[in-house]
Motif scaffolding. Structure first.
Motif, short mmCIF file in Angstrom:
data_model
loop_
_atom_site.label_atom_id
_atom_site.label_comp_id
_atom_site.label_asym_id
_atom_site.label_seq_id
_atom_site.Cartn_x
_atom_site.Cartn_y
_atom_site.Cartn_z
N LEU A 64 0.83 -1.20 0.00
CA LEU A 64 0.00 0.00 0.00
C LEU A 64 0.87 1.26 0.00
N ALA A 65 1.94 1.27 0.77
CA ALA A 65 2.84 2.43 0.79
C ALA A 65 3.49 2.63 -0.58
N GLU A 66 3.91 1.55 -1.21
CA GLU A 66 4.56 1.65 -2.52
C GLU A 66 3.61 2.12 -3.61
N SER A 67 2.32 1.97 -3.41
CA SER A 67 1.34 2.39 -4.41
C SER A 67 1.21 3.91 -4.48
N ASP A 68 1.64 4.62 -3.44
CA ASP A 68 1.49 6.07 -3.34
C ASP A 68 0.02 6.51 -3.33
N LEU A 69 -0.88 5.62 -2.97
CA LEU A 69 -2.30 5.95 -2.94
C LEU A 69 -2.78 6.38 -1.55
N LYS A 70 -1.98 6.13 -0.56
CA LYS A 70 -2.30 6.53 0.81
C LYS A 70 -1.02 7.03 1.45
N PHE A 71 -1.06 8.22 2.01
CA PHE A 71 0.14 8.87 2.52
C PHE A 71 0.76 8.13 3.70
N THR A 72 -0.04 7.78 4.70
CA THR A 72 0.45 7.13 5.91
C THR A 72 -0.33 5.84 6.15
#
Length: 122
Positions: free
Chosen positions: A64-72
């Protein structure tokens, strides 16, 4: 100006304080995400720690972090041995963090919506 709350002290507990692993990055000591996730996963799998609340399961956090779709992306866990609440967080623009937090911190966190899994899962 708001004052920052003092950091929660680390407990004297072999179960949870041995979760974080660190590496050197350009002369700075930073959290090693892969090893920390492996250590935390072992403790969650064998019941020494438990999930209190999180954006996604532990093993989905990096994707999820690598997707850049959610900041934290965060996960709150609790050590069954000493009852310490732990905050584990990944941020697409900052350093990962694993630190003790106040009991009930998972209820105080501002939870943002997680994008649909199909848009980021591997």
């Amino acid at each position: 100006m708001a004052t920052r709350a003092p950091e929660t002290p680390w407990p004297d507990c072999e179960v949870c304080t041995t979760v974080p692993a660190y590496r050197d990055s350009y002369g700075e000591r930073v959290l090693d995400i892969g090893l920390t996730e492996a250590h935390l996963g072992e403790r969650l799998d064998d019941g020494r720690m438990r999930v209190l609340r999180g954006d996604v399961p532990l093993h989905d956090m990096v994707a999820l972090a690598e997707s850049d779709l959610k900041f934290t992306i965060v996960l709150f866990t609790q050590c069954e041995a000493c009852r310490t609440t732990w905050f584990y967080g990944l941020c697409i623009r900052g350093q990962p963090i694993f630190k003790p937090d106040e009991p009930g911190a998972e209820y105080q966190w501002h939870w943002d919506e997680v994008p649909p899994r199909a848009s980021w899962a591997r």
